[in-house]
Design a protein around this motif. Structure first.
Motif, short mmCIF file in Angstrom:
data_model
loop_
_atom_site.label_atom_id
_atom_site.label_comp_id
_atom_site.label_asym_id
_atom_site.label_seq_id
_atom_site.Cartn_x
_atom_site.Cartn_y
_atom_site.Cartn_z
N ALA A 192 6.38 5.39 0.43
CA ALA A 192 5.73 6.58 1.00
C ALA A 192 5.63 6.45 2.52
O ALA A 192 5.27 5.39 3.04
CB ALA A 192 4.33 6.74 0.41
N VAL A 193 5.97 7.51 3.21
CA VAL A 193 5.88 7.56 4.66
C VAL A 193 4.63 8.35 5.04
O VAL A 193 4.41 9.45 4.51
CB VAL A 193 7.14 8.23 5.26
CG1 VAL A 193 6.98 8.49 6.74
CG2 VAL A 193 8.37 7.37 4.99
N ASP A 194 3.81 7.81 5.93
CA ASP A 194 2.60 8.54 6.35
C ASP A 194 2.91 9.60 7.39
O ASP A 194 2.37 10.70 7.34
CB ASP A 194 1.59 7.55 6.93
CG ASP A 194 1.06 6.61 5.88
OD1 ASP A 194 0.50 7.09 4.89
OD2 ASP A 194 1.22 5.38 6.04
N VAL A 233 10.77 3.09 -3.73
CA VAL A 233 10.46 4.41 -3.18
C VAL A 233 9.21 4.20 -2.34
O VAL A 233 8.14 3.87 -2.87
CB VAL A 233 10.19 5.45 -4.28
CG1 VAL A 233 9.80 6.80 -3.66
CG2 VAL A 233 11.42 5.62 -5.18
N CYS A 239 9.20 10.51 1.32
CA CYS A 239 9.49 9.12 0.93
C CYS A 239 10.89 8.70 1.36
O CYS A 239 11.74 9.52 1.69
CB CYS A 239 9.38 8.97 -0.58
SG CYS A 239 7.70 9.17 -1.21
N TYR A 280 -11.08 0.49 6.97
CA TYR A 280 -9.76 0.49 6.33
C TYR A 280 -8.72 -0.18 7.23
O TYR A 280 -7.96 -1.04 6.80
CB TYR A 280 -9.36 1.93 6.00
CG TYR A 280 -7.98 2.07 5.41
CD1 TYR A 280 -7.68 1.61 4.13
CD2 TYR A 280 -6.97 2.70 6.14
CE1 TYR A 280 -6.42 1.75 3.59
CE2 TYR A 280 -5.69 2.85 5.61
CZ TYR A 280 -5.42 2.38 4.33
OH TYR A 280 -4.17 2.52 3.81
N MET A 326 -0.29 2.21 8.77
CA MET A 326 0.57 3.34 8.40
C MET A 326 2.04 2.91 8.32
O MET A 326 2.45 1.92 8.90
CB MET A 326 0.46 4.46 9.46
CG MET A 326 -0.85 5.24 9.38
SD MET A 326 -1.07 6.38 10.78
CE MET A 326 0.20 7.59 10.47
N ALA A 350 0.82 -1.22 0.00
CA ALA A 350 0.00 0.00 0.00
C ALA A 350 0.85 1.27 0.00
O ALA A 350 0.32 2.38 -0.09
CB ALA A 350 -0.94 -0.01 1.20
N HIS A 351 2.19 1.11 0.14
CA HIS A 351 3.04 2.30 0.26
C HIS A 351 4.15 2.40 -0.78
O HIS A 351 4.94 3.33 -0.76
CB HIS A 351 3.65 2.38 1.67
CG HIS A 351 2.62 2.71 2.71
ND1 HIS A 351 1.78 1.78 3.26
CD2 HIS A 351 2.28 3.90 3.27
CE1 HIS A 351 0.97 2.35 4.11
NE2 HIS A 351 1.24 3.65 4.14
N VAL A 352 4.22 1.40 -1.68
CA VAL A 352 5.26 1.46 -2.71
C VAL A 352 4.83 2.45 -3.80
O VAL A 352 3.82 2.25 -4.47
CB VAL A 352 5.54 0.07 -3.32
CG1 VAL A 352 6.48 0.20 -4.51
CG2 VAL A 352 6.16 -0.83 -2.27
N VAL A 353 5.60 3.51 -3.94
CA VAL A 353 5.32 4.51 -4.96
C VAL A 353 5.92 4.07 -6.29
O VAL A 353 5.32 4.22 -7.35
CB VAL A 353 5.94 5.88 -4.55
CG1 VAL A 353 5.79 6.89 -5.68
CG2 VAL A 353 5.30 6.37 -3.27
N GLU A 354 7.10 3.52 -6.21
CA GLU A 354 7.83 3.11 -7.41
C GLU A 354 8.80 2.00 -7.04
O GLU A 354 9.44 2.06 -5.99
CB GLU A 354 8.60 4.31 -7.97
CG GLU A 354 9.42 4.05 -9.21
CD GLU A 354 8.57 3.89 -10.47
OE1 GLU A 354 7.98 2.80 -10.62
OE2 GLU A 354 8.50 4.83 -11.28
N GLN A 359 13.76 1.97 0.33
CA GLN A 359 13.76 0.82 1.23
C GLN A 359 13.78 -0.49 0.46
O GLN A 359 13.17 -0.60 -0.61
CB GLN A 359 12.48 0.82 2.09
CG GLN A 359 12.49 1.84 3.20
CD GLN A 359 13.48 1.49 4.30
OE1 GLN A 359 13.40 0.43 4.90
NE2 GLN A 359 14.44 2.37 4.53
#
Lengths: 199, 466
Positions: free
Chosen positions: B27-29, B25, B158, B262, B123, B13-17, B161
């Motif tokens: 994403a950090v909430d 890359v 971001c 969610y 998160m 749910a957090h991989v941007v690229e 990781q």
């Protein structure tokens, strides 16, 4: 970030397991707001309490490769520990294993961390004691050469290798994906249930 | 679709690229910020001419360098003062909210996030602090990062990781009276070693974990890093939701219902794969205490310090060095060892349940004349709650020092230090050489064990006081 390509330098043995970040840089020195000046604080407490500690010995004074045991760099996330090792003149650490956060932090500062087999490290730790022990680390070839002519290859993440060889910072790589990041944020906004701002 | 673990779900749910051969890359909430590991990151932004990407995903607090005496606004150490003022300036400049002293919100970074309701399931949470794993108690993927990475998150929101490996730790059975979450995590660390979870994120599971309170889960997640795990987490359940309901930063009404739906999606599917699995038996667990200089060098209070010969040859030099530093001998009982200091506090055990456990032991009793005891609430909210429950009076009447919130003597970078050669039983997380002050000797234990030991002036199990 400073590049790392190839280095031949004196090895300094630190025959301890679980060298923690409080040993590397005690918390009392963490109040600085600079990245500079930590080199002289490197292993300060051990140096102050143990005259025979390797970093107190003249024969190791120009050493640039630190040899450690298992789980080197465990403990706190303080990048100051890496700044202290680099500030102390070291360019590489070769050990049996490293703690995760320390490993990441080193890669962000051009400090090369190399993992070799326990038996090889034990031998290097014993032989480097003489203070006459020069090791060659070649990142391009991913090899470590010892004075007796033996050579060992090591694993290294290809992306990290590219960054280390060229002195590239992560931040520029991330910024190059900015439009993708913006798009991702817009898509995910519906699943965001907090803000640190407002009442 | 193959069953997925909570870690995989949060990750995806957090991989941007994710380019082939590159790290993701991610994403950090939320990023939590404190004075010690942020100044150089803000400097990087200034040097590169960058702004903070999203201040509404940042929260800063003052905890590590500040005094815990009553008049704590006056900081005598010039560097510590500069560090605190630098954070104030940076927050002001970039519009980042700061939990300022006496605002009602200040406290140790890993205490304030959860109590405001900012730590939520699903998160990705980071902080320039290795005990960030604490937030995993809520089903968040939370881990410590270095200052360079703090800069990356400030500027881009971001991080780069690599996908972590996942270890399941199954707790079996129930904690007995006098045995706490702290004992459970000390047991795990002793069992798998201080590097046992290197390269892994730990998911704590099993029937037993459903009985753990949020405070207990935070204590366990907090010390995941002490066995090498960058993060540790619990799948969210009704206990998680009850804790979150009504907190300042948590939505209300229809938005709450939507959030719950969610959040509930972030649990591991039955039959999901783990890279490694470990079982810890709680039924047989007794109160634990460390005898050495790593959190893994611990045993139950009733047992003896192990002999050197019981360790592999390669370990013996380190163990010998640890025992010499601690002033202890192999094969001796750890119980009855005289102590000089006692500390209840820190991001591990500075929450209201921890203070209640210590107060339960101290009520109507006195701290031993040879012992100095500090009780340091993890936050202003914890302090207020303790005062409302009259716990502060219990501590003061027992002869302990009830202080203002902060990291205090967990790490010896403020005024609170254990003097050289002195022995402290501590509810904190690290017993490294010199951790609580140059030459200090630390024994990690639960708040109840700290309190019982403070009363007797020697290391004892709290069982008979409860």
């Amino acid at each position: 970030m400073e590049k790392f390509t190839k280095l031949t330098a004196r090895a300094v043995p630190l025959p301890l397991n679980d060298v923690d970040t409080d040993m590397i840089l005690p918390a009392q020195f963490l109040t600085s707001t600079s990245r500079e000046g930590f080199g002289e604080k490197l292993f300060r407490r051990l140096r102050d309490t143990d005259a025979s500690f390797p970093l107190n010995q003249e024969k190791f004074s120009d050493g640039q490769i630190l040899i450690g045991g298992r789980n080197f760099g465990c403990g706190s996330s303080r990048e100051h520990a890496v700044w202290a090792i680099a500030g102390g003149g070291f360019k590489a650490v070769i050990a049996k294993s490293f703690a995760d956060i320390f490993y990441n932090n080193s890669a962000k500062n051009g400090l090369l961390l190399v993992t070799l087999a326990d038996a090889v490290i034990d031998r290097v730790l014993a032989d480097a004691h003489s203070g006459q022990y020069e090791v060659t680390v070649d990142l391009e070839k991913q090899t470590v050469n010892l004075p007796d002519g033996s050579a060992f290859s090591f694993d290294y993440d290809p992306f990290r290798k590219h960054c280390m060889l060229n002195g590239l910072d992560d931040i520029d790589y991330i910024l190059s994906h900015k439009s993708k990041i913006d798009q991702f944020r817009r898509q995910q906004d519906n699943n965001r249930f907090f803000s640190t701002l407002g009442n | 679709m193959s069953p997925k673990s909570i870690v995989e779900k949060i990750w995806e749910a957090h991989v941007v690229e994710q380019l082939s051969g590159h790290p993701a890359v991610l994403a950090v909430d939320l990023m939590l910020i404190h004075e010690v590991t942020s100044a150089q990151a803000f400097q990087t932004l200034a040097d590169k001419g960058l702004e903070v990407a999203d201040p509404s995903r940042m929260l800063a607090t003052l905890d590590h360098s500040i005094p815990t005496r009553k008049n704590r606004f006056e900081i005598f150490d010039a560097d510590a003062k500069n560090q605190v003022e630098t954070l104030r300036r940076n927050c002001n400049r970039h519009g980042i909210p700061l939990c300022e002293m006496d605002s009602g919100t200040q406290g140790v970074v890993h205490v304030v996030g959860p109590e405001q309701g900012l730590t939520q399931p699903g998160m990705v949470i980071v902080c320039g602090d290795s005990h960030t794993a604490t937030h995993g108690a809520f089903g968040a993927l939370a881990f410590g990062i270095g200052t360079s990475e703090v800069g990356h998150v400030l500027a881009t929101g971001c991080l780069l990781q690599q996908k972590p490996k996942i270890m399941s730790v199954e707790f079996k059975g129930r904690l007995r009276k006098g045995v706490y979450a702290k004992d459970a995590i000390l047991k795990l660390i002793a069992q798998i070693g201080v590097s046992g979870a290197n390269g892994y994120v730990i998911e704590y599971c099993g029937e037993a974990v459903r009985h753990f309170s949020m405070e207990e889960r935070m204590t366990i997640c907090n010390m995941s890093i002490e066995c090498g795990g960058r993060a540790g987490l619990f799948g969210p359940d009704s206990t998680t939701l009850e804790y979150l309901r009504g907190r300042t930063r948590v939505p209300k009404g229809a938005e709450w219902e939507r959030a719950v739906e969610y959040w509930r999606s972030f649990v591991s599917d039955p039959g999901c794969a783990y890279d490694r699995s470990v079982v810890v038996d709680l039924d047989q667990l007794k109160p634990m205490v460390t005898w050495g200089t790593t959190p893994g060098q611990g045993c139950d209070i009733g047992s003896k310090i192990p002999s050197l010969a019981s360790f592999p040859a390669a370990e013996q030099a380190s163990v010998k060095r640890a025992l010499e530093y601690m002033g202890l001998n192999e094969g001796e009982a750890i119980a009855e060892t005289p102590i000089d200091w006692a500390f209840v506090g820190s991001c591990t055990n500075g929450r209201i349940e921890d203070l209640r456990a210590a107060a339960q032991v101290l009520k109507g009793r006195k701290v031993h004349k040879n012992v100095t005891m500090y009780v340091v609430p993890g936050s202003e909210a914890v302090m207020k709650q303790a005062q409302e429950e009259g716990l502060d009076r219990v501590f003061v009447e027992a002869g302990a020092d009830f202080r203002m919130p902060g990291c205090s003597m967990c790490l010896a970078m403020n005024d609170d230090k254990v003097p050289e050669g002195k022995r402290c039983v501590s509810s904190s997380n690290r017993n490294f050489m010199g951790r609580q002050g140059p030459g200090s000797r630390t024994h990690l234990a639960s708040p109840a064990t700290v309190a019982a030991s403070a009363v007797e002036g020697r290391i004892v199990s709290p069982e008979k006081y409860l």
